[in-house]
Design a protein around this motif. Structure first.
Motif, PDB file in Angstrom:
ATOM      1  N   LEU A 160     -10.033  -1.065  -2.349  1.00 15.80           N
ATOM      2  CA  LEU A 160      -9.094  -1.149  -1.234  1.00 15.80           C
ATOM      3  C   LEU A 160      -7.648  -1.136  -1.720  1.00 15.80           C
ATOM      4  CD1 LEU A 160     -10.916  -3.813   0.975  1.00 15.80           C
ATOM      5  CD2 LEU A 160     -10.700  -1.357   1.411  1.00 15.80           C
ATOM      6  N   ALA A 161      -7.393  -1.739  -2.894  1.00 18.09           N
ATOM      7  CA  ALA A 161      -6.056  -1.708  -3.468  1.00 18.09           C
ATOM      8  C   ALA A 161      -5.645  -0.294  -3.856  1.00 18.09           C
ATOM      9  CB  ALA A 161      -5.973  -2.633  -4.680  1.00 18.09           C
ATOM     10  N   LEU A 162      -6.608   0.541  -4.251  1.00 16.03           N
ATOM     11  CA  LEU A 162      -6.326   1.947  -4.553  1.00 16.03           C
ATOM     12  C   LEU A 162      -6.216   2.778  -3.280  1.00 16.03           C
ATOM     13  CD1 LEU A 162      -8.663   2.687  -7.604  1.00 16.03           C
ATOM     14  CD2 LEU A 162      -6.197   2.293  -7.629  1.00 16.03           C
ATOM     15  N   LEU A 163      -6.986   2.404  -2.258  1.00 15.09           N
ATOM     16  CA  LEU A 163      -6.981   3.172  -1.010  1.00 15.09           C
ATOM     17  C   LEU A 163      -5.646   3.073  -0.284  1.00 15.09           C
ATOM     18  CD1 LEU A 163      -8.519   4.749   1.244  1.00 15.09           C
ATOM     19  CD2 LEU A 163      -9.179   2.507   2.174  1.00 15.09           C
ATOM     20  N   LEU A 164      -5.039   1.885  -0.292  1.00 11.87           N
ATOM     21  CA  LEU A 164      -3.817   1.676   0.488  1.00 11.87           C
ATOM     22  C   LEU A 164      -2.680   2.605   0.076  1.00 11.87           C
ATOM     23  CD1 LEU A 164      -2.316   0.204   2.697  1.00 11.87           C
ATOM     24  CD2 LEU A 164      -1.824  -1.646   1.077  1.00 11.87           C
ATOM     25  N   PRO A 165      -2.325   2.745  -1.226  1.00 11.33           N
ATOM     26  CA  PRO A 165      -1.254   3.695  -1.580  1.00 11.33           C
ATOM     27  C   PRO A 165      -1.571   5.129  -1.173  1.00 11.33           C
ATOM     28  CG  PRO A 165      -1.739   2.248  -3.430  1.00 11.33           C
ATOM     29  CD  PRO A 165      -2.797   2.018  -2.411  1.00 11.33           C
ATOM     30  N   LEU A 219      -0.404   9.548   2.596  1.00  7.94           N
ATOM     31  CA  LEU A 219      -0.877  10.446   3.646  1.00  7.94           C
ATOM     32  C   LEU A 219      -0.064  10.261   4.925  1.00  7.94           C
ATOM     33  CD1 LEU A 219      -3.268  12.454   3.473  1.00  7.94           C
ATOM     34  CD2 LEU A 219      -4.631  10.772   4.745  1.00  7.94           C
ATOM     35  N   GLY A 220       0.228   8.996   5.258  1.00 10.31           N
ATOM     36  CA  GLY A 220       1.029   8.724   6.441  1.00 10.31           C
ATOM     37  C   GLY A 220       2.442   9.262   6.328  1.00 10.31           C
ATOM     38  N   LEU A 221       3.006   9.236   5.120  1.00  6.83           N
ATOM     39  CA  LEU A 221       4.351   9.779   4.910  1.00  6.83           C
ATOM     40  C   LEU A 221       4.360  11.304   4.977  1.00  6.83           C
ATOM     41  CD1 LEU A 221       5.606   7.554   1.939  1.00  6.83           C
ATOM     42  CD2 LEU A 221       6.398   7.475   4.299  1.00  6.83           C
ATOM     43  N   PRO A 259       2.533  16.121   0.068  1.00  3.39           N
ATOM     44  CA  PRO A 259       2.454  14.759  -0.481  1.00  3.39           C
ATOM     45  C   PRO A 259       2.993  14.638  -1.903  1.00  3.39           C
ATOM     46  CG  PRO A 259       0.394  15.358   0.597  1.00  3.39           C
ATOM     47  CD  PRO A 259       1.224  16.594   0.543  1.00  3.39           C
ATOM     48  N   LEU A 260       2.688  15.616  -2.762  1.00  7.15           N
ATOM     49  CA  LEU A 260       3.111  15.527  -4.157  1.00  7.15           C
ATOM     50  C   LEU A 260       4.614  15.736  -4.325  1.00  7.15           C
ATOM     51  CD1 LEU A 260       0.161  17.414  -5.904  1.00  7.15           C
ATOM     52  CD2 LEU A 260       0.485  14.953  -5.586  1.00  7.15           C
ATOM     53  N   ALA A 261       5.255  16.286  -3.282  1.00 10.03           N
ATOM     54  CA  ALA A 261       6.699  16.513  -3.368  1.00 10.03           C
ATOM     55  C   ALA A 261       7.510  15.309  -2.903  1.00 10.03           C
ATOM     56  CB  ALA A 261       7.081  17.738  -2.524  1.00 10.03           C
ATOM     57  N   ILE A 262       6.846  14.302  -2.337  1.00  8.94           N
ATOM     58  CA  ILE A 262       7.578  13.162  -1.762  1.00  8.94           C
ATOM     59  C   ILE A 262       8.400  12.405  -2.807  1.00  8.94           C
ATOM     60  CG2 ILE A 262       7.248  10.881  -0.702  1.00  8.94           C
ATOM     61  CD1 ILE A 262       5.085  12.133   1.035  1.00  8.94           C
ATOM     62  N   PRO A 263       7.858  12.068  -3.990  1.00  5.55           N
ATOM     63  CA  PRO A 263       8.702  11.365  -4.978  1.00  5.55           C
ATOM     64  C   PRO A 263       9.953  12.162  -5.354  1.00  5.55           C
ATOM     65  CG  PRO A 263       6.394  11.235  -5.602  1.00  5.55           C
ATOM     66  CD  PRO A 263       6.462  12.190  -4.468  1.00  5.55           C
ATOM     67  N   GLN A 264       9.805  13.464  -5.520  1.00  3.30           N
ATOM     68  CA  GLN A 264      10.958  14.300  -5.885  1.00  3.30           C
ATOM     69  C   GLN A 264      11.998  14.328  -4.758  1.00  3.30           C
ATOM     70  OE1 GLN A 264       9.885  18.310  -6.840  1.00  3.30           O
ATOM     71  NE2 GLN A 264      11.986  18.973  -7.255  1.00  3.30           N
ATOM     72  N   ILE A 265      11.531  14.391  -3.505  1.00  5.40           N
ATOM     73  CA  ILE A 265      12.439  14.397  -2.355  1.00  5.40           C
ATOM     74  C   ILE A 265      13.222  13.086  -2.282  1.00  5.40           C
ATOM     75  CG2 ILE A 265      12.530  14.430   0.167  1.00  5.40           C
ATOM     76  CD1 ILE A 265      10.053  16.284   0.068  1.00  5.40           C
ATOM     77  N   LEU A 266      12.528  11.978  -2.496  1.00  2.00           N
ATOM     78  CA  LEU A 266      13.193  10.677  -2.446  1.00  2.00           C
ATOM     79  C   LEU A 266      14.208  10.527  -3.577  1.00  2.00           C
ATOM     80  CD1 LEU A 266      10.161   8.359  -1.551  1.00  2.00           C
ATOM     81  CD2 LEU A 266      12.015   9.087  -0.045  1.00  2.00           C
ATOM     82  N   LEU A 267      13.892  11.050  -4.753  1.00  2.00           N
ATOM     83  CA  LEU A 267      14.830  10.976  -5.877  1.00  2.00           C
ATOM     84  C   LEU A 267      16.040  11.879  -5.652  1.00  2.00           C
ATOM     85  CD1 LEU A 267      12.346  10.922  -8.909  1.00  2.00           C
ATOM     86  CD2 LEU A 267      13.795   9.048  -8.103  1.00  2.00           C
ATOM     87  N   ARG A 268      15.827  13.029  -4.983  1.00  2.00           N
ATOM     88  CA  ARG A 268      16.931  13.945  -4.723  1.00  2.00           C
ATOM     89  C   ARG A 268      17.949  13.323  -3.784  1.00  2.00           C
ATOM     90  NH1 ARG A 268      14.100  18.418  -3.309  1.00  2.00           N
ATOM     91  NH2 ARG A 268      14.369  18.103  -1.076  1.00  2.00           N
ATOM     92  N   GLY A 270      18.904  16.241   2.185  1.00  2.00           N
ATOM     93  CA  GLY A 270      18.113  17.277   2.828  1.00  2.00           C
ATOM     94  C   GLY A 270      17.379  16.750   4.044  1.00  2.00           C
ATOM     95  N   LEU A 271      16.837  17.676   4.841  1.00  2.00           N
ATOM     96  CA  LEU A 271      16.128  17.315   6.072  1.00  2.00           C
ATOM     97  C   LEU A 271      14.878  16.496   5.784  1.00  2.00           C
ATOM     98  CD1 LEU A 271      15.721  17.553   9.125  1.00  2.00           C
ATOM     99  CD2 LEU A 271      14.558  19.746   8.721  1.00  2.00           C
ATOM    100  N   GLU A 272      14.120  16.890   4.769  1.00  2.00           N
ATOM    101  CA  GLU A 272      12.895  16.161   4.447  1.00  2.00           C
ATOM    102  C   GLU A 272      13.196  14.731   4.023  1.00  2.00           C
ATOM    103  OE1 GLU A 272      11.343  18.825   1.518  1.00  2.00           O
ATOM    104  OE2 GLU A 272       9.934  19.730   2.943  1.00  2.00           O
ATOM    105  N   TYR A 273      14.282  14.548   3.293  1.00  2.00           N
ATOM    106  CA  TYR A 273      14.690  13.203   2.888  1.00  2.00           C
ATOM    107  C   TYR A 273      15.036  12.350   4.111  1.00  2.00           C
ATOM    108  CZ  TYR A 273      17.487   9.464   0.806  1.00  2.00           C
ATOM    109  OH  TYR A 273      17.995   8.246   0.451  1.00  2.00           O
ATOM    110  N   GLN A 274      15.742  12.944   5.080  1.00  2.00           N
ATOM    111  CA  GLN A 274      16.096  12.218   6.297  1.00  2.00           C
ATOM    112  C   GLN A 274      14.854  11.846   7.100  1.00  2.00           C
ATOM    113  OE1 GLN A 274      19.095  11.078   7.097  1.00  2.00           O
ATOM    114  NE2 GLN A 274      19.882  11.946   5.182  1.00  2.00           N
ATOM    115  N   VAL A 275      13.914  12.782   7.200  1.00  2.00           N
ATOM    116  CA  VAL A 275      12.672  12.493   7.923  1.00  2.00           C
ATOM    117  C   VAL A 275      11.921  11.337   7.260  1.00  2.00           C
ATOM    118  CG1 VAL A 275      10.387  13.412   8.500  1.00  2.00           C
ATOM    119  CG2 VAL A 275      12.426  14.812   8.876  1.00  2.00           C
ATOM    120  N   LEU A 276      11.854  11.359   5.940  1.00  2.00           N
ATOM    121  CA  LEU A 276      11.120  10.323   5.214  1.00  2.00           C
ATOM    122  C   LEU A 276      11.785   8.954   5.343  1.00  2.00           C
ATOM    123  CD1 LEU A 276      10.051  12.112   1.900  1.00  2.00           C
ATOM    124  CD2 LEU A 276       8.540  11.191   3.664  1.00  2.00           C
ATOM    125  N   THR A 277      13.080   8.896   5.065  1.00  2.00           N
ATOM    126  CA  THR A 277      13.748   7.594   4.986  1.00  2.00           C
ATOM    127  C   THR A 277      14.090   7.010   6.348  1.00  2.00           C
ATOM    128  OG1 THR A 277      15.876   8.716   4.687  1.00  2.00           O
ATOM    129  CG2 THR A 277      14.685   8.037   2.701  1.00  2.00           C
TER     130      THR A 277
END
Length: 343
Positions: free
Chosen positions: A20-25, A30-32, A41-50, A53-60
């Motif tokens: 369950l601890a692995l499932l939550l992240p 997936l929700g993000l 999904p794999l681009a999310i860390p890079q977007i947050l570090l950048r 941009g629009l994707e960053y605004q949607v995420l944050t």
């Protein structure tokens, strides 16, 4: 020679908690990523570090507070459900039965219908009214259940059912008096959703959420003793009145925060503890933490389903949890009936 082999049942509990601890992240990621505007999904860390941009605004601005808020609400509801099921020694108990959810919905309804025109204060005052309504309802039930011989748990449960009926009638009256715009807000508070969760409301609820966790998580060993019965738990040295006070106060606090953030999201507090019991077992030392982790994942998945199944429109999260939790509740009732018949 002392054996260092871990018993099978302990391995099962630890394996369930680790899973369950692995499932939550994974569920949070997936929700993000998914929604009306999908993000790899794999681009999310890079977007947050950048940081632009629009994707960053949607995420944050939208996804992060919403997904984290869903996880917070789910964990609080599931933890409260696990503790109350242990306190009442009844697997069919839901956090809503102690009146917190209905009281919080009534507090929100009073603010929406009878105190219109709050303007900018609504962001802070509406969740506050919902929280105070839930806490006040719990205080009334606690006062009714108090006797010279201590707190009667059965009276608390029956009073909660009566209070839910009265509050339902009061909300119905307020719905009759509400305008069309007020009805839309009332629908959110009665059916639930995470669309209104912002960084402000999320951060304002965190201290109370931490307090609820601090009150409820240490109760595991006392709840294990209570499984044997109140008399046996007393002879084992459990302070039953302190246990009841702390369990009800922590559950009221946690559910009050959950309803203030998301409105009436039902069934997570009932379903999550049972799923963990099916996965691992009933030991509260693991059940409380496991229920909180599982409840967080279930709430995020329910929110994800609510905002993707009819995108760009959103289905109320309370509808999704009721459609999934209602059949599960009937299954539990039928299973409980068969067990009673065998006995």
């Amino acid at each position: 020679m002392i054996s260092t082999t871990i018993p099978h049942h302990l391995r099962r509990y630890r394996k369930a908690l680790f899973s369950l601890a692995l499932l939550l992240p994974f569920v949070l990621l997936l929700g993000l990523a998914l929604g009306a505007y999908s993000i790899p999904p794999l681009a999310i860390p890079q977007i947050l570090l950048r940081g632009e941009g629009l994707e960053y605004q949607v995420l944050t601005a939208l996804r992060l507070p919403r997904v984290l808020g869903a996880a917070l609400v789910g964990s609080l509801l599931a933890l409260a459900g696990a503790v109350l099921q242990g306190l009442f020694r009844n697997p069919l108990v839901d956090p809503g039965l102690i009146g917190v959810s209905s009281g919080a919905a009534l507090g929100a309804a009073i603010f929406i219908v009878l105190l219109p025109g709050a303007g900018p204060l609504e962001t802070y005052a509406l969740p506050l009214f919902a929280f105070l309504g839930g806490v006040l309802a719990t205080q009334v039930l606690w006062w009714i259940a108090r006797t010279p011989m201590g707190t009667q748990v059965l009276v608390l449960l029956l009073s909660g059912i009566a209070l839910n009926a009265l509050v339902g009638a009061a909300i119905g009256l307020l719905t009759f008096l509400a305008t069309e715009e007020q009805l839309r807000s009332l629908t959110f508070w009665t059916l639930g959703g995470f669309s209104a969760v912002t960084w402000t409301t999320l951060l304002s609820g965190l201290p109370l959420a931490f307090l609820a966790w601090a009150l409820l998580l240490p109760l595991a060993r006392l709840l294990n003793a209570l499984v044997l019965g109140e008399r046996e738990a007393f002879y084992l040295g459990a302070d039953l009145e302190a246990l009841k006070r702390r369990a009800v106060a922590g559950a009221a606090l946690g559910v009050g925060v959950a309803v203030a953030l998301a409105g009436g999201v039902g069934f997570i507090g009932l379903v999550a503890p049972h799923l963990f019991r099916l996965l691992a077992g009933p030991d509260h030392r693991y059940l409380l933490t496991g229920s909180a982790l599982l409840g967080a994942s279930l709430a995020v998945l329910a929110d994800l389903l609510a905002r993707t199944v009819a995108a760009p429109a959103e289905v109320p999260v309370g509808v999704v949890t009721a459609l999934l939790g209602g059949p599960f509740f009937l299954y539990l009732v039928l299973r409980y009936k068969r067990e009673v018949y065998r006995a």
